[in-house]
Scaffold this active site. Structure first.
Site, PDB file in Angstrom:
ATOM      1  N   HIS A  67      45.811  27.991  29.058  1.00  0.00           N
ATOM      2  CA  HIS A  67      45.465  29.173  28.246  1.00  0.00           C
ATOM      3  C   HIS A  67      44.810  28.714  26.936  1.00  0.00           C
ATOM      4  O   HIS A  67      45.367  28.874  25.848  1.00  0.00           O
ATOM      5  CB  HIS A  67      46.777  29.904  27.971  1.00  0.00           C
ATOM      6  CG  HIS A  67      46.694  31.209  27.266  1.00  0.00           C
ATOM      7  ND1 HIS A  67      45.954  31.414  26.124  1.00  0.00           N
ATOM      8  CD2 HIS A  67      47.298  32.391  27.540  1.00  0.00           C
ATOM      9  CE1 HIS A  67      46.119  32.664  25.722  1.00  0.00           C
ATOM     10  NE2 HIS A  67      46.924  33.273  26.569  1.00  0.00           N
ATOM     11  N   ASP A 101      40.301  41.648  27.406  1.00  0.00           N
ATOM     12  CA  ASP A 101      41.415  40.996  28.106  1.00  0.00           C
ATOM     13  C   ASP A 101      41.148  41.152  29.597  1.00  0.00           C
ATOM     14  O   ASP A 101      41.457  42.190  30.183  1.00  0.00           O
ATOM     15  CB  ASP A 101      42.740  41.666  27.679  1.00  0.00           C
ATOM     16  CG  ASP A 101      43.956  40.869  28.126  1.00  0.00           C
ATOM     17  OD1 ASP A 101      43.774  39.860  28.842  1.00  0.00           O
ATOM     18  OD2 ASP A 101      45.086  41.261  27.759  1.00  0.00           O
ATOM     19  N   GLU A 111      40.431  30.892  29.807  1.00  0.00           N
ATOM     20  CA  GLU A 111      41.589  30.269  30.449  1.00  0.00           C
ATOM     21  C   GLU A 111      41.283  29.994  31.919  1.00  0.00           C
ATOM     22  O   GLU A 111      40.831  30.885  32.635  1.00  0.00           O
ATOM     23  CB  GLU A 111      42.790  31.219  30.339  1.00  0.00           C
ATOM     24  CG  GLU A 111      43.036  31.705  28.914  1.00  0.00           C
ATOM     25  CD  GLU A 111      43.984  32.905  28.848  1.00  0.00           C
ATOM     26  OE1 GLU A 111      44.913  32.978  29.665  1.00  0.00           O
ATOM     27  OE2 GLU A 111      43.792  33.761  27.966  1.00  0.00           O
TER      28      GLU A 111
HETATM   29  C1  BG6 Z   1      46.294  36.362  27.647  1.00  0.00           C
HETATM   30  C2  BG6 Z   1      46.643  37.691  28.248  1.00  0.00           C
HETATM   31  O1  BG6 Z   1      46.187  35.411  28.658  1.00  0.00           O
HETATM   32  O2  BG6 Z   1      47.337  35.970  26.751  1.00  0.00           O
HETATM   33  C3  BG6 Z   1      46.843  38.707  27.144  1.00  0.00           C
HETATM   34  O3  BG6 Z   1      45.615  38.077  29.154  1.00  0.00           O
HETATM   35  C4  BG6 Z   1      47.899  38.213  26.164  1.00  0.00           C
HETATM   36  O4  BG6 Z   1      47.219  39.952  27.712  1.00  0.00           O
HETATM   37  C5  BG6 Z   1      47.507  36.842  25.663  1.00  0.00           C
HETATM   38  O5  BG6 Z   1      48.008  39.124  25.087  1.00  0.00           O
HETATM   39  C6  BG6 Z   1      48.498  36.207  24.688  1.00  0.00           C
HETATM   40  O6  BG6 Z   1      49.742  36.116  25.245  1.00  0.00           O
HETATM   41  P1  BG6 Z   1      50.975  35.589  24.422  1.00  0.00           P
HETATM   42  O7  BG6 Z   1      52.159  35.734  25.326  1.00  0.00           O
HETATM   43  O8  BG6 Z   1      50.705  34.143  24.073  1.00  0.00           O
HETATM   44  O9  BG6 Z   1      51.064  36.429  23.168  1.00  0.00           O
END
Ligand code: BG6
Length: 301
Positions: A169, A213, A273
């Site tokens: 990510h 998103d 990602e």
């Molecule tokens: C992304 C998602 O991969 O991660 C989003 O598609 C999400 O929906 C984002 O808000 C951040 O996630 P987190 O859990 O690190 O706040």
């Protein structure tokens, strides 16, 4: 612990381990190709800057908090063994537990081209086994060279098949979100997670004018982030991954999140990602392994 790590895996002048004030352990890498930092909790890449780039390639929020059991905002969180919310258990953590639990170093070394390589393995515990009762190993190998390469390998060491969702990510550092584009996903289908969950098709390159998103499915393509302010392109190549998630929270969501680096941190990041999510979750048959590989490269223009 630190002295043992340094004795066993440190490389003089190139790779060492230090304790952060929060009690977490960081690995610092510097070689002829650039520099980087990795937190052993979550095997979480926190920074990477190749020689010749004036700005880091990986974005880390200036409000990122290092704390035991908490995910770090920015860098490259490892999402595993599910992506997003758990399919049935709403109390289980979003994006899985891999990013918030300890990992241990199992290997370090220098490759022929002067790249530094580090391999970490997730440490299973009673708590992770409660949420994921499967016999398996999860390893992340990171190579710091002219490019940055990450290999996430899931090995099913048990007698039953299982299915995983996963993502690297990664938050990329950009000049300004309104001045970048992403190429490589033209014509792909994606689940648009803003305002519901609808299947759409990408027309042309991606530009950003609001919260975005999206989970692009059935795509193994390389993506290129073109950044006219920093005058560089970031190339995101991958294999063993059929989903690409493109995410920017935009101002309202960033304000609610509280750790995006006020007031404008969100403008300087973009997540591209490399994943296996939704339609592309992976079945790992008993006794087999699956590897998701990414390679990032920054090219100035
Ligand atoms: C992304 C998602 O991969 O991660 C989003 O598609 C999400 O929906 C984002 O808000 C951040 O996630 P987190 O859990 O690190 O706040």
């Amino acid at each position: 612990m630190i002295s043992e790590l340094n004795a066993q895996f440190g490389i003089q002048g190139e790779l060492d381990f230090v304790e952060d004030g929060s009690g977490l352990i960081l690995s610092r890498i510097t070689n002829a190709h650039g520099s980087g930092t990795l937190c052993l909790q979550g095997a979480h890449l926190m920074s990477w800057q190749p020689v010749g780039q004036k700005a880091p390639v990986i974005w880390l929020s200036k409000d990122a908090k290092l704390a035991v059991g908490k995910s770090i905002r920015g860098g490259a969180p490892v999402c595993w063994p599910w992506f997003g919310a758990h399919a049935t258990e709403s109390a289980f953590p979003g994006h899985g537990f891999a990013r918030t639990v300890p990992w241990r170093v199992i290997e370090s070394g220098r490759d022929v081209g002067g790249e530094t390589r580090l391999v970490l393995r997730l440490v299973a515990s009673e708590k992770t086994l409660e949420q994921w009762p499967h016999a398996c190993n999860l390893d992340l190998a990171i190579t710091f060279g002219e490019s940055l390469r990450m290999e996430l390998t899931t090995e099913n060491t048990g007698n039953e098949d299982f299915v995983i969702g996963e993502a690297l990510h990664t938050y990329f550092q950009i000049g300004d979100i309104s001045e970048v584009s992403v190429k490589g996903l033209e014509g792909c289908e994606y689940w648009d997670k803003v305002g519901g969950s609808n299947l759409k098709r990408q027309e042309g390159e991606i530009r950003f004018t609001g919260e975005t998103d999206r989970v692009y499915i059935n795509t193994a393509s390389e993506c290129v982030i073109r950044d006219d302010r920093l005058r560089r392109s970031i190339h995101v190549a991958k294999s063993g991954s059929l989903s690409t998630v493109v995410w920017t929270p935009w101002v309202e969501k960033a304000n609610k999140m509280g750790d995006m680096g006020q007031p404008d941190g969100w403008r300087e990041m973009l997540c591209v990602e490399s994943a296996n999510a939704l339609d592309n979750q992976v079945k790992v048959a008993a006794g087999t392994r699956h590897t998701l590989i990414v390679e990032y490269r920054a090219v100035s223009y």
